[in-house]
Design an enzyme around this catalytic site. Structure first.
Site, mmCIF file in Angstrom:
data_model
loop_
_atom_site.group_PDB
_atom_site.id
_atom_site.type_symbol
_atom_site.label_atom_id
_atom_site.label_comp_id
_atom_site.label_asym_id
_atom_site.label_seq_id
_atom_site.Cartn_x
_atom_site.Cartn_y
_atom_site.Cartn_z
ATOM 1 N N GLN B 131 0.861 -1.192 0.000
ATOM 2 C CA GLN B 131 0.000 0.000 0.000
ATOM 3 C C GLN B 131 0.896 1.241 0.000
ATOM 4 O O GLN B 131 1.574 1.496 0.990
ATOM 5 C CB GLN B 131 -0.820 -0.088 1.272
ATOM 6 C CG GLN B 131 -1.911 0.892 1.447
ATOM 7 C CD GLN B 131 -2.702 0.542 2.704
ATOM 8 O OE1 GLN B 131 -3.338 -0.504 2.787
ATOM 9 N NE2 GLN B 131 -2.629 1.386 3.696
ATOM 10 N N SER B 134 1.809 6.770 2.257
ATOM 11 C CA SER B 134 2.597 7.777 2.976
ATOM 12 C C SER B 134 3.805 8.242 2.174
ATOM 13 O O SER B 134 4.361 7.497 1.367
ATOM 14 C CB SER B 134 3.107 7.202 4.301
ATOM 15 O OG SER B 134 2.039 6.920 5.148
ATOM 16 N N SER B 166 5.019 -1.141 3.914
ATOM 17 C CA SER B 166 5.246 -2.508 4.406
ATOM 18 C C SER B 166 5.242 -3.482 3.238
ATOM 19 O O SER B 166 4.365 -3.435 2.381
ATOM 20 C CB SER B 166 4.138 -2.913 5.379
ATOM 21 O OG SER B 166 4.136 -2.062 6.486
ATOM 22 N N GLU B 249 -8.704 -1.020 7.075
ATOM 23 C CA GLU B 249 -7.537 -1.140 7.939
ATOM 24 C C GLU B 249 -7.949 -1.147 9.409
ATOM 25 O O GLU B 249 -7.364 -1.849 10.219
ATOM 26 C CB GLU B 249 -6.577 0.014 7.654
ATOM 27 C CG GLU B 249 -5.188 -0.224 8.231
ATOM 28 C CD GLU B 249 -4.155 0.724 7.629
ATOM 29 O OE1 GLU B 249 -4.545 1.675 6.939
ATOM 30 O OE2 GLU B 249 -2.970 0.484 7.866
ATOM 31 N N GLU B 378 -3.167 10.783 17.961
ATOM 32 C CA GLU B 378 -3.736 12.135 17.882
ATOM 33 C C GLU B 378 -4.725 12.248 16.721
ATOM 34 O O GLU B 378 -5.762 12.897 16.839
ATOM 35 C CB GLU B 378 -2.616 13.169 17.723
ATOM 36 C CG GLU B 378 -1.768 13.354 18.987
ATOM 37 C CD GLU B 378 -0.894 12.146 19.321
ATOM 38 O OE1 GLU B 378 -0.532 11.381 18.392
ATOM 39 O OE2 GLU B 378 -0.584 11.951 20.506
#
Lengths: 363, 408
Positions: B131, B134, B166, B249, B378
């Site tokens: 995936q 990021s 990953s 996810e 957060e």
């Protein structure tokens, strides 16, 4: 596998919520807070009329015979509405113990009146291992009970008490000979307490040979039911804080737009949902008589106690100075959260019960 | 409400158990792991072989519809299977992204041709997926993706850098989020693609993690050419596609936390001695075990409730938003409690302390990653506050500005 309540059960819950929105308002609750009544008779009458008090009592005994899952949802709404009435002693403890262990005569005598809300029974079925005032413990001799018990919920309003004495479950007429009772000031005045003193008062035993086992099961059930009250109360306190944070402005914006506030409320939400998950699991274990009940009840009790205390404390805090006034309801949650979390034994005692159950299972 | 198996689930469980007994070895203890000490290549080969066997038996994609090559079962059946497989020594993790997030996204957004070419080989273990979301400047702020996809005729030319990917070093395919329109505000100009990891112009560099493992990578893309048929979902709708991936996810993270960390702590605390008594007799340890159970099993119960909702054809409730936040922290607290049991000796690495400490030490060192990956604590809290509780969003200065006008 189905880890949720059915649509019918949810409709019933909505109905209870609607009735309590009118009959357990803060005006009702505050009449008890101010000492004008030992419990809210209007709320109690409406819950009885709705069939909510007798929801887990068999139809043959004047109940609606639905079950304990439904009673859990009644409890959630009672917690949300801060109901000031003797649900714990009369319904969660006494009615359940009599339903499970009472003779046919005892069931016929008490269950219809409990379902109708006509009778209130005070009940202390847990071991009361935390002792401060160190009254002489209850003892049973020749069918008569002596000794004293502190912090009995609704002890002044009840006509009888159901007690665990020397491993037996006994009913004592509180209006009879050899009984004295004294009102005690409660940290939550909406849930009053009393000291009951017995001096050879006549005790009528329930049928159960092993009263301690029945009492332990009923107490586990009550822990689950209180967890639902706590989850309901916690959700209400959270929403009150959310609503305040949306409306109150500081530094030119709603305080609910600050991360310090948002994150605090998000934490509470997560904590309440974990408590709710354990409460549901406890409801299932209770309703099916599953072997997992001791573990499920203890986890529900610990998770719900921490969640409601946190929600009540932080909700008050987020209201700022106004939250610290008698006029706002924040302190009603603070008091109720504390009361619910300790009346059946402290969080620490239940955490130990949970650890014991887990360690035993892992053996 | 019923936490027990339905008769159908019980029958499925028995069938699965029989198959597992014939095809895998049961774990001897809680900390028994599948062929510890295998090289990554060996482990990968074993994982693929195992996936192929599962596929042949129909267990590769239990809840996927039959027309997509799945078993057409319920999410509850998938749970039953996972519970049973957890009692056996089998390879895990390799297909987590493939089956947990990437393929469900392909199944949801793919064209009939894409579904026909990609689902079956992934179910059978021939293809591993990764995936590619990021980037160095797009983590929590994922809308800041700067990898560029430029249209040239019927092709897309892709240049940029991805990170924390990953499995990119062994994956055959990936789903890739890239910017296709620089005149739109941040999240509006993104498009999702299916990336063949074997194409020229792709360079994968493993990143060494604090656990001394290298599960994730940097991926450099220089002028990688893709046909338009590799586009997944509509042009400039990549943000929507990505959100559906992240929804998946949340479920798979919940599944990962459903191990039995508290039970492992119990095992260790029985053996460790404190003040001349087993540590398990100490109140502090017992309350830690209780709290570990409450967090961990609570998360598991929430995930199961979400699956019940899906089984009824409904959406999971807002409580799902709590899963990642509570689960990741439970992982950290529980891992620390396990390591702490040993006091000074607990600082000795498992190679010298004993194999039963391998998992606790691995948990302790990898827990910080769990609190970051897939949305930091957060970000989770912002999501709960805004989407569930209806509190105001963060002040954003970049929301309505064309991306090309934003400062790096």
């Amino acid at each position: 596998m189905n880890f949720d309540f059915s649509d019918d059960q949810r409709r019933l819950q909505d109905e209870v919520r609607r009735v309590l929105a009118d009959h357990s308002t803060n005006v009702h609750v505050r009449r008890v807070l101010d000492g004008a009544a030992p419990f809210c008779a209007d709320t109690w009458r409406e819950l009885a009329a709705l069939g909510a008090l007798g929801i887990a009592i068999p139809e043959a005994h004047g109940g609606s015979g639905m079950g304990l899952l439904e009673l859990c949802l009644v409890a959630e709404e009672a917690g949300r509405a801060l109901v000031a009435a003797p649900l714990l002693p009369s319904i969660y403890l006494a009615a359940e113990a009599i339903r499970r262990a009472g003779s046919a005569v005892q069931q016929a005598a008490w269950l219809p009146r409990l379902a109708a809300g006509e009778a209130v029974i005070a009940a202390v079925l847990d071991e009361r291992n935390h002792r401060v005032l160190k009254d002489p413990k209850l003892s049973l001799a020749d069918g008569k009970v002596s000794g004293a018990v502190q912090a009995v919920p609704d002890g002044m309003a009840a006509e009888a008490a159901l007690l665990l004495v020397d491993g037996r479950l006994v009913l004592v007429d509180l209006r009879g000979e050899g009984v004295e009772r004294h009102a005690l000031k409660s940290l939550d005045p909406t849930r009053p307490l009393a000291r009951l003193v017995f001096d050879g008062a006549v005790a009528e035993a329930l049928d159960a040979a092993d009263g301690a086992t029945v009492a332990a099961q009923v107490v586990n059930g009550a822990a689950v039911l209180l967890a639902f009250e706590q989850v309901g109360g916690a959700a209400r306190a959270l929403h009150a804080a959310r609503d305040h944070a949306l409306q109150r402005r500081a530094f030119g914006r709603a305080i609910g737009s600050f991360q310090g506030v948002k994150h605090k409320l998000a934490e509470l939400f997560a904590q309440i949902e974990i408590a709710r998950a354990h409460a549901y699991y406890g409801a299932w274990a209770l309703a099916t008589g599953a072997a997992e009940l001791p573990r499920a009840a203890a986890a529900a009790r610990v998770a719900a106690t921490t969640a409601y205390n946190a929600a009540a404390e932080e909700s008050l805090h987020l209201h700022g100075g106004i939250g610290y006034t008698w006029e706002l309801d924040c302190h009603l949650h603070l008091r109720r959260a504390r009361w619910l979390g300790q009346i059946l034994g402290s969080e620490h005692a239940w955490r130990e019960k949970l650890a014991s159950a887990l360690i035993e299972e892992a053996a | 409400m019923d936490f027990n198996d339905t008769p159908e689930e019980a029958a499925f469980r028995a069938q699965v158990r029989t198959w597992l007994e014939a095809n895998a070895t049961a774990k001897r203890g809680r900390d028994d792991t599948f062929r510890a000490g295998l090289s990554e290549a060996e482990y990968l080969a074993a994982a693929r072989a195992w996936q192929k066997r599962k596929a042949a038996a129909g267990y590769a994609a239990i809840a996927a519809p039959r027309e997509m090559g799945g078993l057409g079962g319920t999410p509850a059946m998938q749970v039953v299977y996972s519970q049973e497989e957890a009692r056996f020594l089998t390879p895990d993790r390799v297909f987590e992204v493939s089956l947990g997030t990437a393929l469900p996204t392909v199944a949801m957004w793919g064209t009939p041709e894409q579904k026909a070419s990609y689902l079956q080989p992934a179910f059978e273990g021939d293809h591993v997926w990764c995936q590619l979301f990021s980037e160095p400047s797009a983590g929590s702020d994922l809308g800041n993706v700067r990898t560029r996809a430029t249209r040239e005729g019927d092709e897309w030319v892709i240049t940029g850098q991805k990170v924390w990917t990953s499995g990119a070093h062994f994956a055959q395919y990936g789903i890739l989020l890239a910017r296709t329109d620089w005149d739109q505000p941040k999240s509006k100009g993104l498009t999702m693609f299916i990336l063949d990891m074997g194409l020229p112009g792709i360079e994968v560099r493993p990143i060494r993690q604090i656990s001394d493992e290298a599960h994730f990578n940097e991926v450099f893309l220089s002028e990688v050419r893709l046909p338009d048929s590799a586009r997944l979902g509509p042009e400039n709708q990549g943000w929507k596609v990505m959100l559906s991936t992240l929804m998946q996810e949340r479920f798979s993270l919940g599944e990962n936390f459903s191990g039995d960390l508290y039970a492992q702590i119990i095992d260790l605390a029985r053996e460790v001695e404190w003040d001349g008594r087993p540590a398990i007799e100490h109140a502090r340890v017992r309350s830690g075990i209780a709290d570990a159970y409450i967090a961990q099993f609570g998360v598991e119960l929430i995930v199961r409730r979400g699956m019940s909702a899906i089984s009824r054809g409904e959406s999971p409730g807002p409580e799902m938003a709590a899963v990642k936040l509570v689960g990741a922290r439970a992982f950290q607290t529980g891992g620390a409690l396990a390591v702490e049991l040993g006091g000074a000796e607990g600082l000795i690495a498992q190679e010298d302390l004993g194999p039963e400490w391998r998992l606790p030490q691995l948990l302790w060192i990898s827990a910080p990653g769990a609190r970051i990956a897939g949305g930091t604590d957060e970000i989770q809290k912002n999501t709960i506050a805004e989407r569930v509780l209806g509190l105001p969003g963060e002040l954003r200065t970049d929301r309505d500005v064309p991306f090309r006008e934003l400062e790096g």
